[in-house]
Scaffold this motif. Structure first.
Motif, PDB file in Angstrom:
ATOM      1  N   LEU A  16     -16.475  44.422   5.332  1.00  0.00           N
ATOM      2  CA  LEU A  16     -17.169  43.550   6.025  1.00  0.00           C
ATOM      3  C   LEU A  16     -17.256  43.137   7.544  1.00  0.00           C
ATOM      4  O   LEU A  16     -16.736  43.363   8.519  1.00  0.00           O
ATOM      5  N   PRO A  17     -18.079  41.982   8.046  1.00  0.00           N
ATOM      6  CA  PRO A  17     -17.862  41.952   9.227  1.00  0.00           C
ATOM      7  C   PRO A  17     -17.722  41.043  10.024  1.00  0.00           C
ATOM      8  O   PRO A  17     -16.746  40.902   9.070  1.00  0.00           O
ATOM      9  N   GLY A  32     -22.777  33.892  13.414  1.00  0.00           N
ATOM     10  CA  GLY A  32     -23.967  35.313  13.637  1.00  0.00           C
ATOM     11  C   GLY A  32     -23.088  36.380  12.965  1.00  0.00           C
ATOM     12  O   GLY A  32     -24.559  37.567  12.815  1.00  0.00           O
ATOM     13  N   ALA A  33     -22.426  36.522  12.016  1.00  0.00           N
ATOM     14  CA  ALA A  33     -21.669  37.922  11.343  1.00  0.00           C
ATOM     15  C   ALA A  33     -22.285  37.835  10.493  1.00  0.00           C
ATOM     16  O   ALA A  33     -21.780  36.258   9.393  1.00  0.00           O
ATOM     17  N   THR A  34     -22.791  38.523   8.789  1.00  0.00           N
ATOM     18  CA  THR A  34     -22.863  38.179   7.669  1.00  0.00           C
ATOM     19  C   THR A  34     -23.135  39.237   7.046  1.00  0.00           C
ATOM     20  O   THR A  34     -22.547  40.720   7.012  1.00  0.00           O
ATOM     21  N   SER A  35     -22.290  38.369   5.647  1.00  0.00           N
ATOM     22  CA  SER A  35     -21.075  39.211   4.773  1.00  0.00           C
ATOM     23  C   SER A  35     -22.589  40.301   3.873  1.00  0.00           C
ATOM     24  O   SER A  35     -23.692  39.315   3.405  1.00  0.00           O
ATOM     25  N   ILE A  54     -16.278  36.771   4.075  1.00  0.00           N
ATOM     26  CA  ILE A  54     -16.979  37.150   3.055  1.00  0.00           C
ATOM     27  C   ILE A  54     -18.433  37.213   2.536  1.00  0.00           C
ATOM     28  O   ILE A  54     -18.748  38.107   1.540  1.00  0.00           O
ATOM     29  N   LEU A  55     -18.794  36.315   2.737  1.00  0.00           N
ATOM     30  CA  LEU A  55     -19.646  35.348   2.261  1.00  0.00           C
ATOM     31  C   LEU A  55     -20.631  35.237   3.023  1.00  0.00           C
ATOM     32  O   LEU A  55     -20.109  33.933   3.809  1.00  0.00           O
ATOM     33  N   GLY A  56     -22.065  34.824   3.112  1.00  0.00           N
ATOM     34  CA  GLY A  56     -22.554  34.094   4.089  1.00  0.00           C
ATOM     35  C   GLY A  56     -22.915  35.005   5.111  1.00  0.00           C
ATOM     36  O   GLY A  56     -22.253  35.434   5.773  1.00  0.00           O
ATOM     37  N   THR A  57     -22.739  33.955   6.640  1.00  0.00           N
ATOM     38  CA  THR A  57     -23.020  33.872   8.111  1.00  0.00           C
ATOM     39  C   THR A  57     -22.075  32.689   8.358  1.00  0.00           C
ATOM     40  O   THR A  57     -21.752  32.061   8.413  1.00  0.00           O
TER      41      THR A  57
END
Length: 321
Positions: A160-161, A179-182, A173-176
């Motif tokens: 994951l990001p 700037g990092a998006t799951s 884990i989910l969403g953004t």
């Protein structure tokens, strides 16, 4: 994960009219609930005064538990409708099986995401052999009406990001977040992140002013917007922030949960999320008669029977009492 409460009561939630459009600091106390044969969880949502945070409708925190001489988690096959489940671990392993045929061992900081859609059943258990400690969270998000009858499916994301800042690492884990998006599939605007903080870190995390948020303390001692937070407790934060002050009194971690306030009113009873009394009763009947929810293969034990539905009609009344 299932709601194993044999005296299940309806959770009446949803509707934007109950969302305070400004920052708040509302500390939610957990309720201790037995899970399976040897696990106890701290249930933060649904809570006596708070039913939802965005689309997040269910939050259990468990451990750290020493299960070296115990079977660990054993949650028999059980049904779900109208929701997604998020399995999240800090320690240990959980073996997931479901009626679509998915079989997956989930380890720390890996995402197990199950979309029930119209109907699914699954089981969860600690593998044999298993690591000594078990520590994690199980969460549900409600599916909007336009997607709640999608085909059931399971996703697994081992990597994951992350968003980073001095002393802070946030796994999305989910969403953004920042700037990092799951890669996990979502059906409403929401976010879930696991935030690790080094001792002495004093920082501000960028957040969306149109989202409502809550912070679940996983380990260590933190201050979230100035409020001390110990493991197993959750702070509801409301809407209206552009940044969230975080300070770590020790090495610590928390889960940040947020989302656009959920517009629809819901009825959540046992392991079902629906819209009407009749829909919930039909789901229970379908599970008890062995139709619609498929079969979980490979679990060494019986299916979980559903509790009796209350005699009074189940109605959706809003997000808070």
């Amino acid at each position: 994960m299932s709601n194993l409460d044999r005296q299940a009561v309806p959770s009446l939630c949803g509707g934007r009219g109950f969302v305070v459009a400004e920052p708040v600091r509302e500390l939610l106390s957990p309720r201790r609930v037995p899970l399976g044969e040897s696990t106890e969880v701290r249930r933060l949502l649904p809570n006596l005064g708070r039913r939802m945070v965005g689309a997040w409708v269910f939050v259990d925190h468990y451990g750290p538990d020493d299960i070296a001489s115990e079977p660990g988690m054993r949650v028999p096959p059980h049904p779900h409708t109208g929701l997604q489940t998020v399995s999240w671990l800090h320690e240990g392993e959980v073996l997931h099986r479901d009626s679509t045929g998915s079989v997956q061992t989930i380890r720390p900081y890996e995402l197990g995401l199950m979309t029930s859609g119209r109907a699914i059943s699954h089981s969860e258990q600690s593998p044999n052999p298993h690591p000594r400690f078990l520590h994690g969270a199980q969460l549900w998000t409600a599916l909007p009406d336009t997607h709640r009858h999608v085909d059931p499916h399971f996703e697994f994301h081992a990597h994951l990001p992350q968003a980073t800042a001095p002393g802070l690492t946030a796994t999305v884990i989910l969403g953004t977040l920042d700037g990092a998006t799951s890669p996990g599939t979502t059906y409403t605007p929401l976010v879930g992140a696991d935030v690790s903080l080094a001792r002495g870190t004093d920082t501000r995390l960028p957040v969306e002013p149109d989202f409502e948020y809550a912070a679940l303390a996983m380990s260590g001692e933190t201050r979230v917007d100035g409020v001390p937070l110990l493991p197993g407790s959750m702070l509801y934060l409301g809407c209206g922030r552009t940044e969230l002050p975080l300070r770590a009194e020790s090495d610590a971690s928390l889960m940040l949960l947020g989302g656009e306030p959920f517009a629809e009113e819901l009825v959540m009873w046992w392991n079902f999320v629906g819209r009407t009394d009749a829909e919930i009763r039909q789901a229970r009947e379908d599970w008890m008669t062995g139709t619609r929810f498929g079969e979980v293969k490979g679990y060494d034990g019986d299916r979980l029977p559903a509790p009796e539905v209350p005699a009074t009609q189940l109605k959706a009344r809003g997000r808070v009492r």
